[in-house]
Design a protein around this motif. Structure first.
Motif, short mmCIF file in Angstrom:
data_model
loop_
_atom_site.label_atom_id
_atom_site.label_comp_id
_atom_site.label_asym_id
_atom_site.label_seq_id
_atom_site.Cartn_x
_atom_site.Cartn_y
_atom_site.Cartn_z
N VAL A 39 3.47 4.69 -4.96
CA VAL A 39 4.65 3.84 -4.77
C VAL A 39 5.86 4.71 -4.43
O VAL A 39 6.63 4.39 -3.52
CB VAL A 39 4.93 2.98 -6.03
CG1 VAL A 39 6.30 2.34 -5.97
CG2 VAL A 39 3.85 1.92 -6.19
N ALA A 40 6.02 5.81 -5.16
CA ALA A 40 7.15 6.71 -4.91
C ALA A 40 7.03 7.44 -3.57
O ALA A 40 8.04 7.75 -2.94
CB ALA A 40 7.27 7.71 -6.05
N ALA A 65 6.53 0.26 -0.59
CA ALA A 65 6.96 0.63 -1.94
C ALA A 65 7.39 -0.60 -2.74
O ALA A 65 7.09 -0.70 -3.93
CB ALA A 65 8.10 1.64 -1.86
N LEU A 66 8.09 -1.53 -2.09
CA LEU A 66 8.52 -2.74 -2.81
C LEU A 66 7.34 -3.55 -3.33
O LEU A 66 7.35 -4.03 -4.46
CB LEU A 66 9.40 -3.60 -1.92
CG LEU A 66 10.82 -3.10 -1.72
CD1 LEU A 66 11.54 -3.94 -0.68
CD2 LEU A 66 11.58 -3.09 -3.02
N SER A 67 6.32 -3.70 -2.50
CA SER A 67 5.15 -4.44 -2.97
C SER A 67 4.48 -3.69 -4.12
O SER A 67 4.03 -4.31 -5.09
CB SER A 67 4.16 -4.67 -1.83
OG SER A 67 3.53 -3.47 -1.45
N PHE A 117 -2.91 1.32 1.59
CA PHE A 117 -4.29 0.88 1.37
C PHE A 117 -4.82 1.45 0.06
O PHE A 117 -5.39 0.71 -0.77
CB PHE A 117 -5.17 1.31 2.54
CG PHE A 117 -6.61 0.96 2.37
CD1 PHE A 117 -7.04 -0.36 2.53
CD2 PHE A 117 -7.55 1.92 2.03
CE1 PHE A 117 -8.38 -0.71 2.34
CE2 PHE A 117 -8.88 1.59 1.85
CZ PHE A 117 -9.29 0.28 2.02
N LEU A 118 -4.64 2.75 -0.16
CA LEU A 118 -5.13 3.38 -1.39
C LEU A 118 -4.44 2.78 -2.61
O LEU A 118 -5.09 2.49 -3.63
CB LEU A 118 -4.90 4.89 -1.34
CG LEU A 118 -5.36 5.69 -2.54
CD1 LEU A 118 -6.86 5.51 -2.78
CD2 LEU A 118 -5.03 7.17 -2.35
N MET A 119 -3.13 2.56 -2.51
CA MET A 119 -2.38 1.98 -3.61
C MET A 119 -2.93 0.60 -3.98
O MET A 119 -3.15 0.29 -5.14
CB MET A 119 -0.90 1.89 -3.24
CG MET A 119 -0.02 1.28 -4.29
SD MET A 119 1.72 1.27 -3.81
CE MET A 119 1.72 0.16 -2.40
#
Length: 174
Positions: free
Chosen positions: A95-96, A146-148, A30-32
Motif C-alpha cells: 500500500v505504501a 494505494a487508496l483501495s 495485483f499482489l496486494m
C-alpha cells in the motif's frame, strides 16, 4: 464480445499513455489484492475452524485456573494472533509503495518532457504532452491503488483484531 474488445483497447491506450511504470503499479496492486483476498478467506473460512478447535481444546481441559493453564491459554491466543496477522506487513508495505511507484512514473515522465524540450525546444506543446501524460497518469494510478489498499487493509486489520478479541473472550479463565 465487442465490449471486451473496446475495454481491452482502452486499457491498452491508458497503459501506452502512462508508460511502463504502470506495469509495476499493476503488479504491486495485483499482489496486494491477492494477499488481501487470501486474508479475507482466512478470516471467513479458516479462522472459524481454528477458533472452534482452540475453544474445544480449552473446554476439554480440566485445569483452567492454574498458572500453567494460563500460559497454555496465552500460547494458543498468541499462535492464533500470529496467524491472523500473517502477511499484513507485506500488504501495508505494498500500500505504501504504490504512490511511490507512481512518483517514479512522474519522474520518468518529466525526464521525457525535458528531453523533448532539449531536442525540440519549447515551441511544440504537443511533443511535451506525451511526457506530461507519462508524468501524471502513473501518479494517479499509484494513488488509486494505494487508496483501495488503505481502505480494505484497515478493514482487514479491524476484523482480525475483533476475531482475536472474540477468541480471548471464548476462553474463560477463572
Amino acid at each position: 464480445m465487442l465490449v471486451l474488445v473496446e475495454t481491452w483497447e482502452s486499457i491498452r491506450d491508458f497503459v501506452a499513455t502512462g508508460g511502463d511504470v504502470l506495469f509495476v503499479v499493476a503488479m504491486a496492486l495485483f499482489l496486494m489484492w491477492v494477499l488481501m483476498i487470501e486474508r479475507y478467506w482466512f478470516l471467513l473460512v479458516e479462522f472459524p475452524r481454528m477458533h472452534k478447535g482452540i475453544v474445544a481444546k480449552w473446554d476439554a481441559r480440566q485445569d483452567t485456573t492454574s498458572w500453567y493453564a494460563h500460559r497454555i491459554r496465552e500460547a494458543w491466543v498468541s499462535e492464533a494472533s500470529e496467524k491472523l496477522d500473517e502477511r499484513m506487513l507485506i500488504i501495508k508495505t505494498l500500500v505504501a509503495m504504490c504512490p511511490l511507484i507512481g512518483l517514479l512514473g512522474t519522474v520518468t515522465g518529466m525526464i521525457s518532457v525535458f528531453e523533448t524540450m532539449a531536442t525540440q525546444g519549447t515551441g511544440n506543446p504537443r511533443l511535451m504532452a506525451s511526457g506530461i501524460s507519462m508524468a501524471t497518469i502513473p501518479t494517479m494510478a499509484g494513488m488509486v491503488a494505494a487508496l483501495s489498499g488503505v481502505f480494505f487493509s484497515t478493514r482487514l486489520e479491524a476484523r482480525a483484531k475483533m476475531a482475536k478479541e472474540k477468541l480471548i473472550d471464548s476462553l474463560p479463565h477463572h
